[in-house]
Design a protein around this motif. Structure first.
Motif, PDB file in Angstrom:
ATOM      1  N   SER A 123      20.760  36.905  31.215  1.00 56.91           N
ATOM      2  CA  SER A 123      20.230  37.549  30.021  1.00 56.91           C
ATOM      3  C   SER A 123      18.744  37.922  30.175  1.00 56.91           C
ATOM      4  O   SER A 123      18.059  38.170  29.190  1.00 56.91           O
ATOM      5  N   THR A 174      25.516  49.431  30.173  1.00 58.16           N
ATOM      6  CA  THR A 174      25.128  48.368  29.242  1.00 58.16           C
ATOM      7  C   THR A 174      23.745  47.792  29.533  1.00 58.16           C
ATOM      8  O   THR A 174      23.273  46.930  28.792  1.00 58.16           O
ATOM      9  N   ALA A 280      19.946  40.431  26.290  1.00 57.88           N
ATOM     10  CA  ALA A 280      20.879  39.922  25.271  1.00 57.88           C
ATOM     11  C   ALA A 280      20.162  38.861  24.455  1.00 57.88           C
ATOM     12  O   ALA A 280      19.079  38.395  24.830  1.00 57.88           O
ATOM     13  N   ARG A 292      32.226  33.787  14.906  1.00 58.71           N
ATOM     14  CA  ARG A 292      32.280  35.147  15.436  1.00 58.71           C
ATOM     15  C   ARG A 292      33.167  36.040  14.564  1.00 58.71           C
ATOM     16  O   ARG A 292      32.864  37.216  14.343  1.00 58.71           O
ATOM     17  N   ASP A 296      32.097  39.367  12.517  1.00 56.75           N
ATOM     18  CA  ASP A 296      32.882  40.585  12.664  1.00 56.75           C
ATOM     19  C   ASP A 296      33.266  41.146  11.294  1.00 56.75           C
ATOM     20  O   ASP A 296      33.163  42.353  11.053  1.00 56.75           O
ATOM     21  N   GLU A 301      28.862  43.257  15.329  1.00 55.21           N
ATOM     22  CA  GLU A 301      29.504  43.106  16.632  1.00 55.21           C
ATOM     23  C   GLU A 301      28.772  42.054  17.458  1.00 55.21           C
ATOM     24  O   GLU A 301      27.548  42.017  17.456  1.00 55.21           O
ATOM     25  N   SER A 302      29.532  41.229  18.135  1.00 56.39           N
ATOM     26  CA  SER A 302      28.893  40.269  19.049  1.00 56.39           C
ATOM     27  C   SER A 302      29.644  40.310  20.376  1.00 56.39           C
ATOM     28  O   SER A 302      30.703  40.916  20.483  1.00 56.39           O
ATOM     29  N   GLU A 303      29.065  39.663  21.373  1.00 53.08           N
ATOM     30  CA  GLU A 303      29.657  39.692  22.712  1.00 53.08           C
ATOM     31  C   GLU A 303      29.728  38.277  23.269  1.00 53.08           C
ATOM     32  O   GLU A 303      28.998  37.388  22.812  1.00 53.08           O
ATOM     33  N   ILE A 304      30.586  38.092  24.253  1.00 51.79           N
ATOM     34  CA  ILE A 304      30.624  36.822  24.977  1.00 51.79           C
ATOM     35  C   ILE A 304      30.211  37.104  26.418  1.00 51.79           C
ATOM     36  O   ILE A 304      30.940  37.752  27.164  1.00 51.79           O
ATOM     37  N   TYR A 305      28.994  36.687  26.786  1.00 52.08           N
ATOM     38  CA  TYR A 305      28.558  36.726  28.194  1.00 52.08           C
ATOM     39  C   TYR A 305      28.391  35.287  28.637  1.00 52.08           C
ATOM     40  O   TYR A 305      27.467  34.638  28.162  1.00 52.08           O
ATOM     41  N   CYS A 332      26.576  36.301  21.890  1.00 45.99           N
ATOM     42  CA  CYS A 332      25.425  37.172  22.131  1.00 45.99           C
ATOM     43  C   CYS A 332      25.307  38.139  20.955  1.00 45.99           C
ATOM     44  O   CYS A 332      26.224  38.913  20.680  1.00 45.99           O
ATOM     45  N   PRO A 334      23.740  41.186  18.455  1.00 50.82           N
ATOM     46  CA  PRO A 334      23.452  42.588  18.767  1.00 50.82           C
ATOM     47  C   PRO A 334      21.980  42.824  19.121  1.00 50.82           C
ATOM     48  O   PRO A 334      21.083  42.328  18.429  1.00 50.82           O
TER      49      PRO A 334
END
Ligand SMILES: *Cc1c(COP(=O)(O)O)cnc(C)c1O
Length: 356
Positions: A123, A174, A280, A292, A296, A301-305, A332, A334
Motif C-alpha cells: 500500500s 489501478t 490505498a 463491508r 456497500d 465501494e471497498s477492496e480487499i488487498y 481498503c 476508497p
C-alpha cells in the motif's frame, strides 16, 4: 482522458512510428529526472514483467529459493516460479502489512538455498530498507523491491527511489501513475539497465548491425518492451502525478484524523519520517464481512488487498498466520484523486456507525 494525454497520443499516432522508439526513450528520461522511481529506469509492458526482469538481471540463480511476503499480489510470487525458483512465503507485520524481518531471518537460517528477497511496500508503506539491507549482507542474498504501490512514498524522510536495490514499478490502471498496462524496472547502475533494455526486447542487440546482419542476440530475452503509444500516456500522467500524489496524501491524512477514535486499526507507516504515497487506505476491523456489506449498502465501494498467497497453488508450504488473519480483517477504503474530503467524511461517518 485528459487533454495532455490526447495531445501526446495524437503526436505519436501521426508521427509514423508507434512502436518502441523516441517517446519511450523520453518517458524513461523524464522518469529518471524525477525522484519518483529509482535511478536507471527501463520501461516495460507491466509491473509483472518489471519484477521478472529484475530477477533475471540480478542473476538470481535458477533452482534457488526466493522469499516473498504472503500479503501481496500474485505477480510477486508468480515471477519467482517463472524464473524456475522455489517460493518461500514470509509472514507479515500486522501493523504495516509488510514483510516481517523476524520471519525472513528464520527462513534464512533454516533454508540455505535462498538467493533473493522480493520485498513489497504494501500500500506504499515503506518496508524497513536498512533492516533488509543488513539481512541481505549477512546472508549474501539479493533484495528486490516490489514498488507497485510505492510511487510517492518516503522512507526515513527520503524518497523511496533512493534505495540501493533494484525496484519494480507498475503503471497498471489501478496504480498512481496509470497507463493502463505498463511498468518500469530501475537499477542502481547503468550497465544493468543497458542489459535490461536488451532483454526486454528478446535480447536483440543492434550494435553490430550491417547490411547482411540485422541484429545479434548475445543473450536471449523476453517480449516485455513498452511502446510509444503507452509511453505517450505515461508522459502525460507523469506531468500531473505530483499534484495527484498531494491529493492522495490529503485524503490519507483526513481518513487518519477522522478515524483516530474509531475502533479500527489503521495500517500505517511505523515512523513519522516514513510516508505512504497513498495507494490505498487499509484498515483492520472485527467482523469484516458485515462491515463491508454495510459500507456497500451505503454506496461505499471497498477492496480487499490481498488474499494471502498461501491460498494459491504456488507450492509454498510455510505457514503465515499473521497474513491470514490480516486478510480476514482487511478493508481498503476508497481513495482516488477525484474523491472530495466531504466524501471521505461520509465514509468515516458511515464506517464509525457500523464498527464495534
Ligand atoms: C499491480 C501489482 C503488481 C503487478 O503489476 P502489473 O502491472 O499489473 O503487472 C505487482 N505487485 C503488486 C504488489 C501489485 O499491486
Amino acid at each position: 482522458m485528459d487533454p495532455s494525454s490526447l495531445e501526446r497520443l495524437r503526436e505519436v499516432l501521426e508521427s509514423g512510428w508507434i512502436g518502441l522508439g523516441p517517446v519511450t526513450n523520453q518517458f524513461e528520461q523524464e522518469l529518471a529526472r524525477s525522484d519518483l522511481v529509482g535511478k536507471y529506469p527501463v520501461a516495460v509492458n507491466s509491473g509483472t514483467a518489471a519484477l521478472h526482469l529484475a530477477l533475471v538481471v540480478a542473476d538470481v540463480p535458477k533452482g534457488s529459493a526466493v522469499i516473498v511476503p504472503a500479503n501481496t499480489f500474485v505477480s510477486t510470487a508468480a515471477v519467482a516460479l517463472q524464473h524456475q525458483c522455489r517460493v518461500i512465503l514470509a509472514d507479515i507485520e500486522r501493523a504495516t502489512g509488510n514483510i516481517d524481518l523476524g520471519s525472513v531471518r528464520e527462513i534464512l537460517e533454516a533454508e540455505p538455498d535462498v538467493s533473493a528477497i522480493l520485498a513489497v511496500h504494501y500500500s506504499g508503506i515503506p518496508c524497513d530498507i536498512a533492516g533488509l539491507n543488513e539481512l541481505s549482507k549477512q546472508h549474501g542474498v539479493t533484495v528486490i523491491e516490489d514498488c507497485a504501490h510505492a510511487i510517492g512514498s518516503m522512507w526515513q524522510g527520503r524518497p523511496m527511489s533512493e534505495s540501493p536495490h533494484i525496484q519494480a514499478y507498475s503503471f497498471h490502471a489501478t496504480k498512481a501513475l496509470a497507463i493502463g498496462e505498463g511498468g518500469c524496472v530501475t537499477f542502481p547502475d547503468a550497465a544493468s539497465a543497458e542489459r535490461a533494455k536488451r532483454l526486454r526486447r528478446l535480447g536483440i542487440d543492434m550494435g553490430a548491425r550491417s547490411w547482411s546482419n540485422p541484429y545479434d542476440i548475445p543473450e536471449l530475452g523476453f517480449k516485455y518492451n513498452m511502446g510509444d503509444i503507452a509511453a505517450a500516456v505515461g508522459l502525460a500522467q507523469l506531468e500531473g502525478l505530483r499534484e495527484k500524489l498531494r491529493k492522495r496524501r490529503s485524503i490519507v491524512r483526513r481518513y487518519r484524523e477522522r478515524l483516530a477514535g474509531a475502533p479500527v486499526e489503521l495500517v500505517r507507516e511505523p515512523h513519522d519520517s516514513d510516508r505512504s504515497g497513498g495507494f490505498a487506505v487499509p484498515i483492520l476491523v472485527k467482523d469484516r464481512e458485515r462491515v463491508r456489506k454495510e459500507l456497500d449498502a451505503a454506496g461505499i465501494e471497498s477492496e480487499i488487498y490481498f488474499r494471502p498467497l498461501g491460498e494459491f497453488p504456488l507450492d509454498a508450504t510455510r505457514p503465515t498466520p499473521v497474513a491470514e488473519r490480516f486478510a480476514r480483517d482487511i478493508i481498503c477504503l476508497p481513495i482516488h484523486p477525484l474523491i472530495s474530503l466531504d466524501e471521505v467524511d461520509y465514509v468515516c461517518d458511515r464506517l464509525s456507525g457500523c464498527v464495534t
